[in-house]
Design a protein around this motif. Structure first.
Motif, PDB file in Angstrom:
ATOM      1  N   UNK A  25      27.036  40.365  35.941  1.00 37.14           N
ATOM      2  CA  UNK A  25      27.528  41.498  36.712  1.00 37.14           C
ATOM      3  C   UNK A  25      28.875  41.170  37.346  1.00 37.14           C
ATOM      4  N   UNK A  26      29.024  39.956  37.857  1.00 34.43           N
ATOM      5  CA  UNK A  26      30.285  39.543  38.477  1.00 34.43           C
ATOM      6  C   UNK A  26      31.403  39.520  37.442  1.00 34.43           C
ATOM      7  N   UNK A  27      31.119  39.022  36.260  1.00 28.66           N
ATOM      8  CA  UNK A  27      32.133  39.005  35.197  1.00 28.66           C
ATOM      9  C   UNK A  27      32.550  40.426  34.844  1.00 28.66           C
ATOM     10  N   UNK A  28      31.602  41.358  34.777  1.00 28.80           N
ATOM     11  CA  UNK A  28      31.934  42.756  34.495  1.00 28.80           C
ATOM     12  C   UNK A  28      32.795  43.337  35.602  1.00 28.80           C
ATOM     13  N   UNK A  29      32.456  43.022  36.851  1.00 30.61           N
ATOM     14  CA  UNK A  29      33.250  43.530  37.970  1.00 30.61           C
ATOM     15  C   UNK A  29      34.680  43.000  37.910  1.00 30.61           C
ATOM     16  N   UNK A  30      34.828  41.701  37.698  1.00 29.61           N
ATOM     17  CA  UNK A  30      36.172  41.118  37.625  1.00 29.61           C
ATOM     18  C   UNK A  30      36.969  41.757  36.502  1.00 29.61           C
ATOM     19  N   UNK A  31      36.332  41.960  35.346  1.00 24.18           N
ATOM     20  CA  UNK A  31      37.022  42.582  34.227  1.00 24.18           C
ATOM     21  C   UNK A  31      37.435  44.007  34.535  1.00 24.18           C
ATOM     22  N   UNK A  32      36.552  44.756  35.146  1.00 23.34           N
ATOM     23  CA  UNK A  32      36.864  46.141  35.477  1.00 23.34           C
ATOM     24  C   UNK A  32      37.954  46.218  36.540  1.00 23.34           C
ATOM     25  N   UNK A  33      37.911  45.295  37.496  1.00 24.91           N
ATOM     26  CA  UNK A  33      38.904  45.283  38.572  1.00 24.91           C
ATOM     27  C   UNK A  33      40.234  44.687  38.125  1.00 24.91           C
ATOM     28  N   UNK A  34      40.230  43.983  37.000  1.00 30.56           N
ATOM     29  CA  UNK A  34      41.465  43.363  36.518  1.00 30.56           C
ATOM     30  C   UNK A  34      41.938  42.229  37.410  1.00 30.56           C
ATOM     31  N   UNK A  35      41.009  41.442  37.892  1.00 30.59           N
ATOM     32  CA  UNK A  35      41.368  40.350  38.787  1.00 30.59           C
ATOM     33  C   UNK A  35      40.554  39.105  38.423  1.00 30.59           C
ATOM     34  N   UNK A  36      40.779  38.035  39.161  1.00 35.30           N
ATOM     35  CA  UNK A  36      39.994  36.817  38.962  1.00 35.30           C
ATOM     36  C   UNK A  36      39.328  36.456  40.282  1.00 35.30           C
ATOM     37  N   UNK A  37      38.419  35.505  40.233  1.00 29.07           N
ATOM     38  CA  UNK A  37      37.630  35.146  41.402  1.00 29.07           C
ATOM     39  C   UNK A  37      38.503  34.648  42.563  1.00 29.07           C
ATOM     40  N   UNK A  38      39.534  33.887  42.271  1.00 31.27           N
ATOM     41  CA  UNK A  38      40.389  33.348  43.340  1.00 31.27           C
ATOM     42  C   UNK A  38      41.131  34.469  44.065  1.00 31.27           C
ATOM     43  N   UNK A  39      41.666  35.409  43.312  1.00 31.08           N
ATOM     44  CA  UNK A  39      42.373  36.542  43.921  1.00 31.08           C
ATOM     45  C   UNK A  39      41.404  37.387  44.728  1.00 31.08           C
ATOM     46  N   UNK A  40      40.227  37.588  44.182  1.00 33.68           N
ATOM     47  CA  UNK A  40      39.220  38.378  44.890  1.00 33.68           C
ATOM     48  C   UNK A  40      38.846  37.712  46.210  1.00 33.68           C
ATOM     49  N   UNK A  41      38.647  36.407  46.197  1.00 34.36           N
ATOM     50  CA  UNK A  41      38.327  35.685  47.439  1.00 34.36           C
ATOM     51  C   UNK A  41      39.434  35.870  48.470  1.00 34.36           C
ATOM     52  N   UNK A  42      40.675  35.809  48.027  1.00 36.50           N
ATOM     53  CA  UNK A  42      41.803  35.927  48.940  1.00 36.50           C
ATOM     54  C   UNK A  42      41.933  37.330  49.535  1.00 36.50           C
ATOM     55  N   UNK A  43      41.447  38.320  48.807  1.00 32.91           N
ATOM     56  CA  UNK A  43      41.600  39.713  49.260  1.00 32.91           C
ATOM     57  C   UNK A  43      40.278  40.370  49.639  1.00 32.91           C
ATOM     58  N   UNK A  44      39.224  39.599  49.796  1.00 27.35           N
ATOM     59  CA  UNK A  44      37.884  40.150  50.011  1.00 27.35           C
ATOM     60  C   UNK A  44      37.774  41.028  51.257  1.00 27.35           C
ATOM     61  N   UNK A  45      38.584  40.805  52.255  1.00 34.38           N
ATOM     62  CA  UNK A  45      38.512  41.609  53.475  1.00 34.38           C
ATOM     63  C   UNK A  45      39.368  42.874  53.404  1.00 34.38           C
TER      64      UNK A  45
END
Length: 94
Positions: A25-45
């Motif tokens: 599910x996380x891989x699908x979310x990252x793909x749909x969002x067009x981002x990677x885990x590191x960027x997501x962590x940095x922008x999670x808030x």
């Protein structure tokens, strides 16, 4: 920040943590969002990112219902939270 937005962000962060805990599910979310885990962590808030998390969750009813069951939330909670974040007050035509 108002109380509604704060509550919405809490639900969205719960959803993000739940999604991140499920590899496929996380891989699908990252793909749909067009981002990677590191960027997501940095922008999670970021409220816009949290809105995207809820949009993803709301796009698949079985996923939504499983999240709500696991989080102990009523099924309408993510939709109500989405309304409290940027873009959540826009009409949905689909």
């Amino acid at each position: 920040m108002n109380n509604r937005q704060e509550s919405a962000q809490i639900v969205a962060l719960q959803a993000l943590g739940w999604i991140a805990g499920q590899d496929e599910l996380f891989a699908r979310f990252l793909g749909q969002a067009g981002t990677d885990a590191a960027t997501l962590r940095a922008r999670a808030a970021d409220p816009a990112v949290l809105g995207a998390v809820l949009d993803f969750l709301l796009s698949e009813e079985p996923v939504l219902l499983q999240f709500c069951a696991d989080a102990g939330l009523p099924p309408q909670a993510p939709m109500q939270a989405r309304a409290g974040l940027p873009g959540g007050d826009l009409p949905h035509w689909t």
